[in-house]
Write a protein that holds these residues in place. Structure first.
Motif, PDB file in Angstrom:
ATOM      1  N   LYS A  36       7.018  -5.989   4.836  1.00 30.87           N
ATOM      2  CA  LYS A  36       6.936  -5.242   3.580  1.00 30.87           C
ATOM      3  C   LYS A  36       6.201  -6.048   2.512  1.00 30.87           C
ATOM      4  CE  LYS A  36       9.898  -2.997   0.166  1.00 30.87           C
ATOM      5  NZ  LYS A  36      11.297  -2.715  -0.213  1.00 30.87           N
ATOM      6  N   GLU A  37       6.541  -7.315   2.370  1.00 33.82           N
ATOM      7  CA  GLU A  37       5.873  -8.172   1.387  1.00 33.82           C
ATOM      8  C   GLU A  37       4.388  -8.336   1.748  1.00 33.82           C
ATOM      9  OE1 GLU A  37       6.081 -12.589  -0.671  1.00 33.82           O
ATOM     10  OE2 GLU A  37       7.339 -12.192   1.076  1.00 33.82           O
ATOM     11  N   THR A  38       4.108  -8.530   3.019  1.00 28.95           N
ATOM     12  CA  THR A  38       2.724  -8.687   3.464  1.00 28.95           C
ATOM     13  C   THR A  38       1.913  -7.448   3.140  1.00 28.95           C
ATOM     14  OG1 THR A  38       3.526 -10.066   5.290  1.00 28.95           O
ATOM     15  CG2 THR A  38       1.260  -9.253   5.450  1.00 28.95           C
ATOM     16  N   PHE A  39       2.443  -6.283   3.467  1.00 27.79           N
ATOM     17  CA  PHE A  39       1.715  -5.043   3.233  1.00 27.79           C
ATOM     18  C   PHE A  39       1.542  -4.776   1.740  1.00 27.79           C
ATOM     19  CE2 PHE A  39       0.761  -0.551   3.268  1.00 27.79           C
ATOM     20  CZ  PHE A  39      -0.141  -0.476   4.319  1.00 27.79           C
ATOM     21  N   SER A  40       2.531  -5.133   0.946  1.00 23.79           N
ATOM     22  CA  SER A  40       2.437  -4.974  -0.505  1.00 23.79           C
ATOM     23  C   SER A  40       1.284  -5.814  -1.059  1.00 23.79           C
ATOM     24  CB  SER A  40       3.753  -5.376  -1.163  1.00 23.79           C
ATOM     25  OG  SER A  40       3.635  -5.385  -2.554  1.00 23.79           O
ATOM     26  N   ILE A  41       1.174  -7.046  -0.621  1.00 25.06           N
ATOM     27  CA  ILE A  41       0.095  -7.920  -1.077  1.00 25.06           C
ATOM     28  C   ILE A  41      -1.244  -7.415  -0.572  1.00 25.06           C
ATOM     29  CG2 ILE A  41      -0.875 -10.241  -0.809  1.00 25.06           C
ATOM     30  CD1 ILE A  41       2.065 -11.256  -1.103  1.00 25.06           C
ATOM     31  N   THR A  43      -2.053  -4.382  -0.145  1.00 25.53           N
ATOM     32  CA  THR A  43      -2.402  -3.237  -0.989  1.00 25.53           C
ATOM     33  C   THR A  43      -2.995  -3.712  -2.310  1.00 25.53           C
ATOM     34  OG1 THR A  43      -0.668  -1.918   0.039  1.00 25.53           O
ATOM     35  CG2 THR A  43      -1.496  -1.163  -2.106  1.00 25.53           C
ATOM     36  N   ARG A  44      -2.389  -4.729  -2.905  1.00 22.30           N
ATOM     37  CA  ARG A  44      -2.928  -5.280  -4.158  1.00 22.30           C
ATOM     38  C   ARG A  44      -4.324  -5.859  -3.934  1.00 22.30           C
ATOM     39  NH1 ARG A  44       0.788  -9.322  -6.839  1.00 22.30           N
ATOM     40  NH2 ARG A  44      -0.804  -9.170  -8.432  1.00 22.30           N
ATOM     41  N   GLU A  95       2.878 -13.805  -6.521  1.00 23.91           N
ATOM     42  CA  GLU A  95       4.059 -13.233  -5.859  1.00 23.91           C
ATOM     43  C   GLU A  95       5.200 -14.212  -5.800  1.00 23.91           C
ATOM     44  OE1 GLU A  95       4.671 -10.018  -4.693  1.00 23.91           O
ATOM     45  OE2 GLU A  95       2.880  -9.649  -5.844  1.00 23.91           O
TER      46      GLU A  95
END
Length: 95
Positions: A36-41, A43-44, A95
Motif C-alpha cells: 500500500k505504501e509503495t503504490f501510494s508513493i 502514484t505521487r 514519506e
C-alpha cells in the motif's frame, strides 16, 4: 536535450544516494513498509512524471520499487533524468 557523458553522469550521481549508472540509464531500488505504501508513493511519482513529461521504466513487486531513468529521445541520460530523480528522492524522503 543533450546526452551526458559517463563522467558527467558519475559526477552527478554523487548527489543521489543509492542511484547507479548502467546500460545508458540511472537506476535505484526502494523498499517500503508494504504494498500500500509503495503504490501510494508510485502514484505521487506518477503525477510528477506527468508534470515533467518524463516517464520512468519501473517495476513493483510487493514492497519493492525499482526505477530506471533514461531520455529515449537522446539515447541516454540527460539533465531531464537527474531532475526527475531529484523529484523522486524528495517524494520518498517526505514519506
Amino acid at each position: 536535450m543533450k546526452k551526458m557523458t559517463p563522467q558527467e553522469i558519475e559526477e552527478r550521481l554523487d548527489q543521489l544516494e543509492g542511484w547507479d549508472y548502467a546500460d545508458d540509464a540511472i537506476q535505484t531500488t526502494f523498499e517500503f513498509e508494504n504494498f500500500k505504501e509503495t503504490f501510494s508513493i508510485m502514484t505521487r511519482i506518477a503525477f510528477e512524471c506527468e508534470a515533467q513529461n518524463h516517464h520512468p521504466e519501473w517495476s513493483n513487486v510487493y514492497k519493492t520499487l525499482t526505477i530506471r531513468l533514461s531520455t529515449h529521445d537522446a539515447g541516454g541520460v540527460t539533465e531531464k533524468d537527474f531532475k526527475l530523480a531529484a523529484t523522486i528522492e524528495n517524494i520518498v524522503e517526505s514519506e
